[in-house]
Design a protein around this motif. Sequence first.
Motif, PDB file in Angstrom:
ATOM      1  N   GLY A   1       9.583   2.405  -2.404  1.00 23.72           N
ATOM      2  CA  GLY A   1       9.285   1.064  -1.862  1.00 23.72           C
ATOM      3  C   GLY A   1       7.914   0.395  -2.064  1.00 23.72           C
ATOM      4  O   GLY A   1       7.165   1.139  -2.993  1.00 23.72           O
ATOM      5  N   VAL A   2       7.862  -0.731  -1.778  1.00 25.57           N
ATOM      6  CA  VAL A   2       6.473  -1.234  -2.085  1.00 25.57           C
ATOM      7  C   VAL A   2       5.427  -0.908  -1.512  1.00 25.57           C
ATOM      8  O   VAL A   2       5.426  -0.476  -0.221  1.00 25.57           O
ATOM      9  N   LEU A   3       4.208  -0.999  -2.052  1.00 26.20           N
ATOM     10  CA  LEU A   3       2.934  -0.686  -1.434  1.00 26.20           C
ATOM     11  C   LEU A   3       2.106  -2.053  -1.852  1.00 26.20           C
ATOM     12  O   LEU A   3       1.773  -2.285  -3.046  1.00 26.20           O
ATOM     13  N   GLU A   4       1.513  -2.852  -0.926  1.00 25.75           N
ATOM     14  CA  GLU A   4       0.674  -3.845  -1.146  1.00 25.75           C
ATOM     15  C   GLU A   4      -0.945  -3.486  -0.924  1.00 25.75           C
ATOM     16  O   GLU A   4      -0.954  -3.011   0.328  1.00 25.75           O
ATOM     17  N   SER A   5      -1.744  -4.222  -1.721  1.00 23.02           N
ATOM     18  CA  SER A   5      -3.071  -3.722  -1.520  1.00 23.02           C
ATOM     19  C   SER A   5      -3.976  -5.082  -1.961  1.00 23.02           C
ATOM     20  O   SER A   5      -3.721  -5.727  -2.811  1.00 23.02           O
ATOM     21  N   PHE A   6      -4.557  -5.643  -0.783  1.00 20.21           N
ATOM     22  CA  PHE A   6      -5.280  -6.946  -0.943  1.00 20.21           C
ATOM     23  C   PHE A   6      -6.694  -6.846  -0.458  1.00 20.21           C
ATOM     24  O   PHE A   6      -7.028  -6.048   0.413  1.00 20.21           O
ATOM     25  N   PRO A   7      -7.676  -7.309  -1.173  1.00 19.74           N
ATOM     26  CA  PRO A   7      -9.012  -7.523  -0.852  1.00 19.74           C
ATOM     27  C   PRO A   7      -9.328  -8.030   0.518  1.00 19.74           C
ATOM     28  O   PRO A   7      -8.725  -9.188   0.538  1.00 19.74           O
ATOM     29  N   LEU A   8     -10.445  -7.656   0.960  1.00 19.49           N
ATOM     30  CA  LEU A   8     -11.027  -8.309   2.273  1.00 19.49           C
ATOM     31  C   LEU A   8     -12.350  -8.307   2.056  1.00 19.49           C
ATOM     32  O   LEU A   8     -13.046  -7.544   1.135  1.00 19.49           O
ATOM     33  N   PRO A   9     -13.081  -9.076   2.958  1.00 18.66           N
ATOM     34  CA  PRO A   9     -14.446  -9.326   2.922  1.00 18.66           C
ATOM     35  C   PRO A   9     -15.380  -7.878   3.036  1.00 18.66           C
ATOM     36  O   PRO A   9     -14.489  -7.141   4.092  1.00 18.66           O
ATOM     37  N   GLY A  10     -16.442  -7.558   2.484  1.00 19.82           N
ATOM     38  CA  GLY A  10     -17.154  -6.476   3.018  1.00 19.82           C
ATOM     39  C   GLY A  10     -16.478  -5.154   2.157  1.00 19.82           C
ATOM     40  O   GLY A  10     -16.813  -4.142   2.992  1.00 19.82           O
ATOM     41  N   GLY A  11     -15.928  -5.188   1.243  1.00 25.76           N
ATOM     42  CA  GLY A  11     -15.420  -3.665   0.470  1.00 25.76           C
ATOM     43  C   GLY A  11     -14.346  -3.508   1.098  1.00 25.76           C
ATOM     44  O   GLY A  11     -13.886  -2.232   1.057  1.00 25.76           O
TER      45      GLY A  11
END
Length: 382
Positions: A200-210
């Motif tokens: 199945g899917v795995l999503e990975s998104f950047p956010l502020p502060g690493g």
Amino acid sequence: MPEVLIVGAGPVGTFLASELARLHVDVTLWDRRPEPGGGTRAIGLHAPVLAALEAGGATERILQDAVRVRRGEARSDGRLLGVVRFDRLNRRHPYVATLPQPQTEAALAVHAPAVRRGVDVTGIRRGPDMVRVQGREADAFLAESASLVVLAGGAGARPLVYRAGAVPTTAYPDRYLMSDATLPPRADAELAVVHLDEPGVLESFPLPGGRRRFVAWDSDGGDADPTDDAARLARLQTALRRRGEHAGAEAVTAATAFRVRRVVAPQLRRGRVFAIGDTAHEVSPIGGQGMNLGLLDAAGLAPLLMRWLREGAAPEPELARWERDRVRSARWAARLAAANTRLGRPVDATTHAVRAQVMRAALAVGGPLFAHAYAMGFDAAN
């Protein structure tokens, strides 16, 4: 008596209240929660929303801290399937701005009135010249009249304006795990990544502060004990390791679980009462368009409500056009979210191999179309 009473102080209700106050409309904002919500499910703001937020200064405030995601990659078994280039869109904001929801709400709330919290709205009575809103605050009965009422309180506010069964609802069997974590520096720190693998899917998104947001299809689904925090965390860590996200697996310390459903109301208005945001339409967060839909609802509605109040008559053609466009946009977003949900489900090895080949070919040929669709390019606000 306020000119407009808004039920729901999430991002959509807060933004509408802020816009109306900026337009010199007397507005009151109620919310059933005694304290601001701490959830951070909605993190992405798309190009048309960033453009719509500019007039009140919210876009500038958001972009001070947000990560500007200009590219996304689809991967399978650790190999690249294709790239989605938001930075090649012909837009004023050619990127997705990612920011935790509390920070987004703070940026939206600058002009908004103080929220009256702990108010549980129990009923609405529509009249020809005003709307009577009834509720409870602590143990006391509460009633307020307003010229116009807007429901932006999510699914809980839906029964106030729609009869039971009047709004088509599809509950999907899928369940997802989600967590935010601070990771060591990485080469793809500002890149959105979607892993399409057999489990199945795995999503990975950047956010502020690493930090990064991880969302994974939950392998245990409905059989899981919703109170077993350790088991949820272990399943998410396993999902991360299987996709090569070892640093993420070490960094996550907790995981929440959520289900998805599809709700698209065919109408957003009954006389002087309006429903916007999740009260009127829910779409899967896989694809990240739910909060954006609601913010565009509010952006289009605010000047029409101001005009109604100042001219003393409803701008009927414009309100009808707004409603038609927002329902059409919600239907499009719901279809896209449903496709994303189906695409991200577990499959057997043969189907997985075929899916990877199809996605590689589709991204090679239609990369700009994918970017246009995922950046809400088909929304009527464009």
